[in-house]
Design a protein around this motif. Structure first.
Motif, PDB file in Angstrom:
ATOM      1  N   TRP A  53       0.702  -1.272  -0.004  1.00  0.00           N
ATOM      2  CA  TRP A  53      -0.143   0.007  -0.073  1.00  0.00           C
ATOM      3  C   TRP A  53       0.799   1.182  -0.045  1.00  0.00           C
ATOM      4  O   TRP A  53       0.553   2.351  -0.612  1.00  0.00           O
ATOM      5  CB  TRP A  53      -1.111  -0.103   1.294  1.00  0.00           C
ATOM      6  N   ALA A  62       0.645   4.129  -2.912  1.00  0.00           N
ATOM      7  CA  ALA A  62       0.535   5.476  -2.651  1.00  0.00           C
ATOM      8  C   ALA A  62       1.820   6.329  -3.341  1.00  0.00           C
ATOM      9  O   ALA A  62       1.550   7.570  -3.767  1.00  0.00           O
ATOM     10  CB  ALA A  62       0.404   5.717  -1.258  1.00  0.00           C
ATOM     11  N   VAL A 119       0.652  11.088   4.240  1.00  0.00           N
ATOM     12  CA  VAL A 119      -0.102  10.205   3.227  1.00  0.00           C
ATOM     13  C   VAL A 119       0.142   8.650   2.998  1.00  0.00           C
ATOM     14  O   VAL A 119      -0.445   8.063   3.035  1.00  0.00           O
ATOM     15  CB  VAL A 119      -0.365  10.838   1.952  1.00  0.00           C
ATOM     16  N   ARG A 120       1.315   8.708   2.682  1.00  0.00           N
ATOM     17  CA  ARG A 120       2.152   7.365   2.264  1.00  0.00           C
ATOM     18  C   ARG A 120       1.823   6.229   3.664  1.00  0.00           C
ATOM     19  O   ARG A 120       1.444   5.085   3.213  1.00  0.00           O
ATOM     20  CB  ARG A 120       3.636   7.299   1.801  1.00  0.00           C
ATOM     21  N   LEU A 122      -1.864   5.472   4.279  1.00  0.00           N
ATOM     22  CA  LEU A 122      -2.400   4.630   3.412  1.00  0.00           C
ATOM     23  C   LEU A 122      -1.731   2.756   3.740  1.00  0.00           C
ATOM     24  O   LEU A 122      -2.494   2.180   3.499  1.00  0.00           O
ATOM     25  CB  LEU A 122      -2.314   4.898   1.817  1.00  0.00           C
ATOM     26  N   GLY A 143      -4.545   0.882   4.497  1.00  0.00           N
ATOM     27  CA  GLY A 143      -5.330   0.286   3.114  1.00  0.00           C
ATOM     28  C   GLY A 143      -5.743  -1.055   3.067  1.00  0.00           C
ATOM     29  O   GLY A 143      -6.942  -1.302   2.821  1.00  0.00           O
ATOM     30  N   SER A 145      -7.952   4.091  -2.353  1.00  0.00           N
ATOM     31  CA  SER A 145      -6.575   3.996  -2.756  1.00  0.00           C
ATOM     32  C   SER A 145      -6.061   4.692  -3.793  1.00  0.00           C
ATOM     33  O   SER A 145      -4.811   4.764  -3.951  1.00  0.00           O
ATOM     34  CB  SER A 145      -6.620   2.343  -3.297  1.00  0.00           C
ATOM     35  N   PRO A 153      -5.107   9.822  -2.508  1.00  0.00           N
ATOM     36  CA  PRO A 153      -3.908  10.381  -2.314  1.00  0.00           C
ATOM     37  C   PRO A 153      -3.443  11.216  -3.385  1.00  0.00           C
ATOM     38  O   PRO A 153      -2.574  12.015  -3.468  1.00  0.00           O
ATOM     39  CB  PRO A 153      -2.943   8.856  -2.448  1.00  0.00           C
TER      40      PRO A 153
END
Length: 746
Positions: free
Chosen positions: A377, A381, A642-643, A646, A650, A695, A699
């Motif tokens: 995930w 991202a 954000v990375r 997720l 995710g 997903s 992002p």
């Protein structure tokens, strides 16, 4: 050195944690006692639920229908006996057939609660005789609401259905259809539960690895469902509740309980793997994931409560069931589940089936939650953010294209075609539609009040007959009770609820009669329902949007994220609405899915599906945003937040969405078209939201808005510092986002 920011509401959190963890055995015992009481209180709820509720109770059509039922019971038949002449007879006019039909009509008139019995053999009306002369009708009115009529039919049906010498009798009409819909839904709900529970358990075992951990979400869901049944049973003492609400109770009870339990258990296992003891791990879990679950439950409950703005008890029933099951699922996840986790401790990982393929890597078995390390995930991202404009535009355009069929939506009413093709009442109604010159109870009925006199009534009849689209006008007919009421029956061109009939409703109402008139009939009920929905829609939409904006702001402190949440959630529903029209209105895949396409969508269904799907989208949105916010508060690095957000959620969101989709698909196996549409439509919306919007689109959009994502003016920032909540336990203050120009990159 930066000052560490204390989590908001820490005093309340501490009290909450102490309450849950101090006496876990007592908490579980009380929960079991409450659940047992709910089983008793909710017993027999299905028998008290109605199968109607699509009409506006305050509309002119409803007023006229009630007056007609009281004053002209014969003019509004809701029970039809379809009499087939046996082979060897000359048809319905054969003396033996006529004698048996008259005997049946006389017996029906003597039944308790049955009024207005008529028949072809008594009236010789051509509309009551099939065009081939082999079938004719006995018509009657079963008094009372849907539940009363259903009970009466259960009592009477065995005496009339089947062979009677030279005739064969089948039951039709609205009362018979409602009875069969109720029975079918109850049977289908049981089958859906038998499908969903074992499949869900298998998926949870695959997600968690541990069989012990997998059983916890199911326990939360069962508690929520049983508690909601008790709530609905209590509400039936004061108001009407639709039988369809039980489907939502099962779907959301399992789905949301699993969502919340996944989130709680995943965080608990993380805290255990970090070295905390069970009590400390539960405390950290409630201060972090617990807050997110609370926010999620509030957003879903607000979205579902919007249906209270609509007057139809069909929609209001889903608000009753939805709000109850959401709050009970959250309560069970935040009280019952933590108590169980305190007692289980490390044993929550017991019976870990993943050890079978992780031999030699015991540390891998301790990885907590369905997201694992989240590397896949995180890679997704990073890829999306490197090509953010491409993913944002492609995803948005794709979702809009999927929603295009909804531009051609046609609204209609519920009828027998909701049932399977081989359902007895559907078969009867289909034979009447195809073989009789005009379906009894169709068209438009006008109620006149005040005894205006025969000349004025005749003049009014002539004005009605002159309207375009009117085939003929029958009446006036005087009231059977001798009161000052008269009625007219207006036969119209085309379908009973077609565009011609709907246009005629407004035209008939516009005719100046010189005395009080009221218009009813299927088309009038539809017109009034559409007006009621249009009138309540702005307030309902405002509640959903404003409450979402407020709750997401309190969670994030951002001005932009709440706007993104509303817009992206709405966008995630386009595929669902497009599929509803393409499949259920236009009839594509009708053979595969086993339903009869009617060329329209029941008027209340889009409102219902929007409220449910929007709330579930917010559920997943809150899970993702809260984790991104936690990481941003901790590091101040927007892209990394954000990375990581997720990466950490995710897998969790996808697992929860797949499990909820399984539950909704199980509901979608119903033989009733509206329930099938609801289940399959929501399943599609949930999967699109988790796998496409969360997903890819989220992002991408957050990359484009950069650190300005977190901007808020100083007054709102101070408001959030005072009243807001976040998932993070403690964090150094993030860089001041209000100093970042709007549109700045990450």
């Amino acid at each position: 050195m930066s000052e560490v920011k204390k989590p908001p509401s820490s005093g309340a959190d501490a009290g909450w944690t102490r309450f849950v963890t101090a006496r876990p055995r007592l908490t579980l015992l009380l929960a079991l006692l409450v659940t047992a009481l709910a089983v008793v209180a909710g017993g027999g709820v299905a028998d008290r639920l109605g199968s109607g509720g699509w009409e506006d109770p305050g509309a002119q059509s409803t007023y006229a229908a009630r007056a007609l039922e009281r004053e002209f019971p014969h003019s509004e038949p809701n029970l039809l006996l379809l009499v087939d002449a046996a082979p060897g007879t000359t048809g319905v006019d054969d003396p033996a057939v006529a004698a048996e039909a008259e005997r049946l009509a006389t017996a029906l008139a003597a039944e308790r609660g049955v009024v207005g019995v008529g028949s072809y053999w008594r009236t010789q009306l051509p509309t009551l005789r099939s065009e081939d002369g082999r079938q004719a009708l006995v018509v009657a009115r079963v008094q009372g609401d849907e539940k009363t009529a259903t009970a009466a039919l259960d009592r009477m049906a065995p005496r009339y259905e089947g062979e009677h010498g030279p005739v064969r009798v089948s039951l039709g009409g609205p009362a018979a259809v409602q009875r069969e819909v109720t029975r079918t839904i109850q049977e289908d709900l049981l089958r859906a539960e038998l499908i969903a529970l074992p499949v869900t358990l298998v998926l949870l075992v695959l997600v968690f690895g541990s069989a012990v951990a997998a059983l916890l979400p199911l326990g939360v869901g069962i508690v929520a469902i049983l508690g909601t049944n008790a709530v609905l049973r209590g509400l039936t003492e004061f108001t009407d509740v639709s039988v369809f609400a039980q489907n939502l109770t099962t779907a959301l009870g399992l789905g949301l309980a699993i969502d919340y339990a996944l989130f709680i258990v995943r965080r608990f296992r993380e805290e255990l793997s970090a070295g905390r003891d069970p009590v400390a791990a539960v405390g950290a879990t409630l201060r972090t994931a617990g807050r997110t679950v609370l926010f999620s439950a509030l957003t879903v409950a607000v979205s579902l409560s919007a249906m209270l703005f609509f007057p139809m008890y069909f929609l209001r029933s889903f608000a009753y069931a939805g709000v109850a099951v959401v709050l009970l699922a959250a309560a069970a996840a935040l009280i019952l589940l933590p108590a169980a986790l305190v007692l289980l401790g490390d044993r929550v990982n017991s019976l870990d089936l993943r050890r079978l393929w992780r031999r030699g890597r015991p540390e891998a078995a301790a990885v907590t939650g369905p997201e694992g390390t989240g590397r896949g995930w995180g890679w997704t991202a990073a890829l999306v953010m490197r090509r953010a404009p491409v993913f944002a535009v492609a995803t948005t355009v794709g979702l809009l294209l999927l929603g295009l069929p909804f531009m051609g939506v046609e609204f209609g009413t519920v009828d027998d075609r909701q049932l399977p093709k081989d359902a007895p009442s559907h078969v009867v109604q289909e034979q009447i539609r195809d073989g009789f010159p005009n379906s009894p109870g169709g068209g438009i009925t006008v109620l006149a009040e005040g005894a205006p006199g025969p000349e004025r009534l005749a003049a009014y009849r002539d004005r009605l007959a002159a309207l375009p689209g009117v085939i003929r006008v029958d009446g006036p007919v005087g009231s059977a009770t001798g009161s000052e009421y008269s009625s007219f029956s207006v036969s119209v061109e085309g379908e009973a609820v077609g565009q011609t009939a709907r246009d005629l409703v407004d035209e008939v109402r516009a005719v100046d009669a010189g005395f009080k008139t009221s218009v009813t009939g299927q088309a009038a009920v539809l017109v009034d329902a559409q007006k009621a929905i249009a009138g309540a829609l702005p307030a309902a939409a405002a509640l959903v949007v404003l409450a979402t904006l407020l709750l997401v702001f309190l969670l994030t402190g951002s001005l932009l994220i709440p706007l993104q949440a509303v817009l992206l959630n709405a966008l995630s529903l386009t595929a669902m609405f497009g599929a509803v029209v393409w499949v259920f209105q236009e009839g594509n895949l009708s053979g595969l899915l086993s339903f009869t396409a009617t060329g329209d969508i029941e008027t209340t269904l889009p409102v219902l599906m929007f409220c449910i799907a929007f709330g579930l989208s917010m559920d997943y949105g809150v899970f993702l945003i809260s984790r991104i916010k936690e990481e941003y508060d901790r590091t101040g690095d927007h892209e990394s937040a954000v990375r990581t957000g997720l990466a950490r959620t995710g897998g969790l969101i996808t697992a929860a969405a797949v499990i909820l989709a399984v539950v909704m698909v199980a509901i979608g196996t119903s033989r009733v078209t509206n329930t099938k549409m609801l289940g399959l439509g929501i399943a599609l919306a949930v999967l699109m939201d988790a796998m496409v919007v969360r997903s890819l689109l989220v992002p991408a959009v957050m990359k484009l808005t950069g650190r300005a994502t977190w901007w808020a003016p100083a007054p709102l920032r101070r408001l959030h510092e005072r009243f807001g909540l976040s998932e993070g336990e403690s964090a150094p203050p993030a860089p001041e986002p209000d100093r970042i120009p709007v549109g700045a990159g990450a």
